[in-house]
Design a protein around this motif. Structure first.
Motif, short mmCIF file in Angstrom:
data_model
loop_
_atom_site.label_atom_id
_atom_site.label_comp_id
_atom_site.label_asym_id
_atom_site.label_seq_id
_atom_site.Cartn_x
_atom_site.Cartn_y
_atom_site.Cartn_z
N PHE A 1 -3.36 25.24 -4.06
CA PHE A 1 -4.02 24.13 -3.39
C PHE A 1 -3.53 22.79 -3.93
N PHE A 2 -3.51 22.64 -5.25
CA PHE A 2 -3.12 21.36 -5.83
C PHE A 2 -1.63 21.06 -5.65
N VAL A 3 -0.78 22.06 -5.77
CA VAL A 3 0.65 21.84 -5.53
C VAL A 3 0.88 21.50 -4.06
N GLY A 4 0.14 22.14 -3.16
CA GLY A 4 0.26 21.82 -1.73
C GLY A 4 -0.18 20.40 -1.42
N ILE A 5 -1.30 19.98 -2.00
CA ILE A 5 -1.77 18.60 -1.80
C ILE A 5 -0.76 17.61 -2.37
N SER A 6 -0.21 17.93 -3.55
CA SER A 6 0.79 17.07 -4.16
C SER A 6 2.02 16.95 -3.26
N MET A 7 2.44 18.06 -2.69
CA MET A 7 3.59 18.04 -1.80
C MET A 7 3.32 17.19 -0.56
N LEU A 8 2.16 17.35 0.03
CA LEU A 8 1.82 16.55 1.21
C LEU A 8 1.76 15.06 0.89
N LEU A 9 1.20 14.70 -0.26
CA LEU A 9 1.10 13.29 -0.63
C LEU A 9 2.47 12.67 -0.89
N ILE A 10 3.35 13.38 -1.56
CA ILE A 10 4.66 12.78 -1.85
C ILE A 10 5.49 12.68 -0.58
N VAL A 11 5.39 13.65 0.32
CA VAL A 11 6.11 13.55 1.60
C VAL A 11 5.53 12.41 2.43
N ALA A 12 4.22 12.26 2.43
CA ALA A 12 3.60 11.14 3.15
C ALA A 12 4.00 9.80 2.54
N SER A 13 4.17 9.77 1.23
CA SER A 13 4.62 8.54 0.57
C SER A 13 6.02 8.17 1.01
N ILE A 14 6.88 9.15 1.12
CA ILE A 14 8.26 8.86 1.56
C ILE A 14 8.26 8.40 3.02
N VAL A 15 7.44 9.02 3.84
CA VAL A 15 7.32 8.57 5.23
C VAL A 15 6.77 7.14 5.27
N SER A 16 5.89 6.82 4.34
CA SER A 16 5.30 5.47 4.29
C SER A 16 6.32 4.39 3.94
N PHE A 17 7.44 4.77 3.35
CA PHE A 17 8.47 3.78 3.08
C PHE A 17 9.02 3.16 4.36
N SER A 18 8.84 3.86 5.49
CA SER A 18 9.28 3.28 6.76
C SER A 18 8.40 2.10 7.18
N LEU A 19 7.26 1.92 6.51
CA LEU A 19 6.39 0.78 6.82
C LEU A 19 7.01 -0.55 6.39
N PHE A 20 8.11 -0.50 5.62
CA PHE A 20 8.78 -1.74 5.22
C PHE A 20 9.23 -2.54 6.45
N PHE A 21 9.49 -1.84 7.56
CA PHE A 21 9.95 -2.52 8.76
C PHE A 21 8.80 -3.18 9.52
#
Length: 139
Positions: free
Chosen positions: A96-116
């Motif tokens: 559960f915790f590794v899965g949540i960690s994975m989802l958060l870090i992938v969402a963080s990388i997707v959030s880098f597109s907010l720079f535009f």
């Protein structure tokens, strides 16, 4: 000496250049962390047998195999999609915790597109909090 406006312009140019370099470096390290986290989550076997073990077998976060010493066949159980097939509560919690960690870090990388779209400071804060939560999930 330089006039105050020219000095301020030089300092601002250096600040912007350094901030962009730090942003690129942060993105590269975030992608590296994401790759490691995804591999840890997807990899079915973490620890396996060797020549010196008494019985063949492997186990990981959600998948485990027990070997038969006579036939050398492995009986494998567990699936990431079937939460009930995970053998213990500790492994369920870890998954559960590794899965949540994975989802958060992938969402963080997707959030880098907010720079535009958004202000750079806001994007840095969003990504920083998501990455902080992701790293705390792994501790």
């Amino acid at each position: 000496m330089l006039p105050a406006q020219e000095a301020a312009k030089i300092y601002h140019t250096n600040y912007v250049r350094n901030a962009r370099a730090m942003g690129v470096l942060w993105t590269v390290f975030s992608i590296t962390f994401a790759v490691i986290t995804v591999v840890v989550f997807i990899q079915p076997y973490w620890i396996g047998d060797s020549v010196h073990t008494p019985q063949a077998g492997y186990f990981g976060l959600f998948h485990y195999c027990i070997g038969n010493a006579l036939t050398s066949e492995l009986t494998c159980k567990g699936s990431a999609l079937d939460f009930g097939s995970i053998p213990s509560g500790a492994f369920k919690t870890a998954m559960f915790f590794v899965g949540i960690s994975m989802l958060l870090i992938v969402a963080s990388i997707v959030s880098f597109s907010l720079f535009f779209i958004c202000n750079a400071g806001s994007v840095y804060k969003i990504c920083a909090w998501m990455q902080l939560a992701s790293s705390k999930q792994r501790c």
